[in-house]
Design an enzyme around this catalytic site. Structure first.
Site, mmCIF file in Angstrom:
data_model
loop_
_atom_site.group_PDB
_atom_site.id
_atom_site.type_symbol
_atom_site.label_atom_id
_atom_site.label_comp_id
_atom_site.label_asym_id
_atom_site.label_seq_id
_atom_site.Cartn_x
_atom_site.Cartn_y
_atom_site.Cartn_z
ATOM 1 N N CYS A 215 0.862 -1.187 0.000
ATOM 2 C CA CYS A 215 0.000 0.000 0.000
ATOM 3 C C CYS A 215 0.892 1.228 0.000
ATOM 4 C CB CYS A 215 -0.935 0.025 1.200
ATOM 5 S SG CYS A 215 -2.091 1.422 1.130
ATOM 6 N N CYS B 146 -0.536 3.425 -7.059
ATOM 7 C CA CYS B 146 -1.367 2.642 -6.145
ATOM 8 C C CYS B 146 -1.324 1.203 -6.610
ATOM 9 C CB CYS B 146 -2.804 3.166 -6.167
ATOM 10 S SG CYS B 146 -3.980 2.166 -5.218
#
Length: 239
Positions: A64, A182
């Site tokens: 993440c 991302c």
């Protein structure tokens, strides 16, 4: 989040049949992609590192990017050291890479100085990501925040929309286009198209993470259809 990295490792196995992988995951809770939830999520990373080290894995990937970058400049180094120490304490030492650190290192490998950036986050979080990358020595010449607040919706974003988003950006001076800052936002199907459309090398958080994993394992960083970084043009010194 567990889609594109395993897909690239499997694609690697097609061209390097002796390299086989098992994929293990431990999840941190998060529903809305906001700074407060990201901080609470990051606090669970120690638990995840312990759980995964029980499986005696060879490498851990903290997948993440924004959770790391929202914690302050250079935090990927702090996180990687702390989580590696958790595996040591469990008698199952394993190196830890983060997608945030992997992206930074990949840009260095590609000798990028200027980048264009696409992120799914709300504008304040995207600005944190932009500033984090700038603090690592790169100039962000243009960026787009897709402003998707729901974590599940980030994973549902259609990658077919990405080429048109990039087409509207000022990427002429960019050395590299970061198509997705991302790991979760799907982008892999659009990478080759955006490279062909722009004439620029394209990088994503998931591609950078895969490169870092392969490097940590001492395997050739080659994945068909995964952009310039994994084309074989950027080998590393195995010595």
């Amino acid at each position: 989040m567990e889609t594109e990295v395993p897909a690239m490792l499997q694609a690697h196995s097609v061209v390097r049949p002796n390299d086989r992988f098992t994929f293990h995951s431990s999840r941190m809770r998060m529903k809305k992609v906001v700074k407060e939830e990201l901080a609470a999520m990051d606090a669970e990373s120690d638990r995840c590192a312990l759980e995964l080290s029980d499986a005696r894995v060879d490498v851990l990937g903290y997948a993440c990017l924004v959770a790391i970058m929202a914690m302050g400049h250079g935090y990927h180094r702090v996180s990687q050291q702390r989580l590696t120490e958790r595996t040591v304490s469990n008698g199952a030492t394993a190196p830890v890479i983060t997608s945030a650190g992997a992206l930074v290192e990949a840009l260095k490998v590609m000798k990028a100085k200027k980048i264009a950036l696409v992120a799914p986050y709300m504008i304040p979080l995207t600005e944190l990501v932009k500033d984090y990358i700038a603090a690592e020595g790169f100039e962000v010449v243009d960026w787009r925040a897709l402003e998707i607040p729901d974590n599940l919706d980030v994973g549902r974003h259609d990658p077919a929309k990405l080429p048109a988003i990039v087409a509207g950006m000022n990427y002429a001076d960019a050395d590299v286009i970061v198509l997705s800052a991302c790991v979760q936002m799907p982008s892999l199907p659009a990478v080759a198209q955006v490279e062909a459309m722009t004439g620029k090398p394209v990088l994503t958080a998931s591609i950078a993470t895969t490169y870092a994993i392969l490097k940590e394992l001492g395997l050739d960083p080659v994945v068909p259809g995964a952009g310039a970084l994994l084309s074989g043009a950027f080998p590393y010194d195995k010595a």
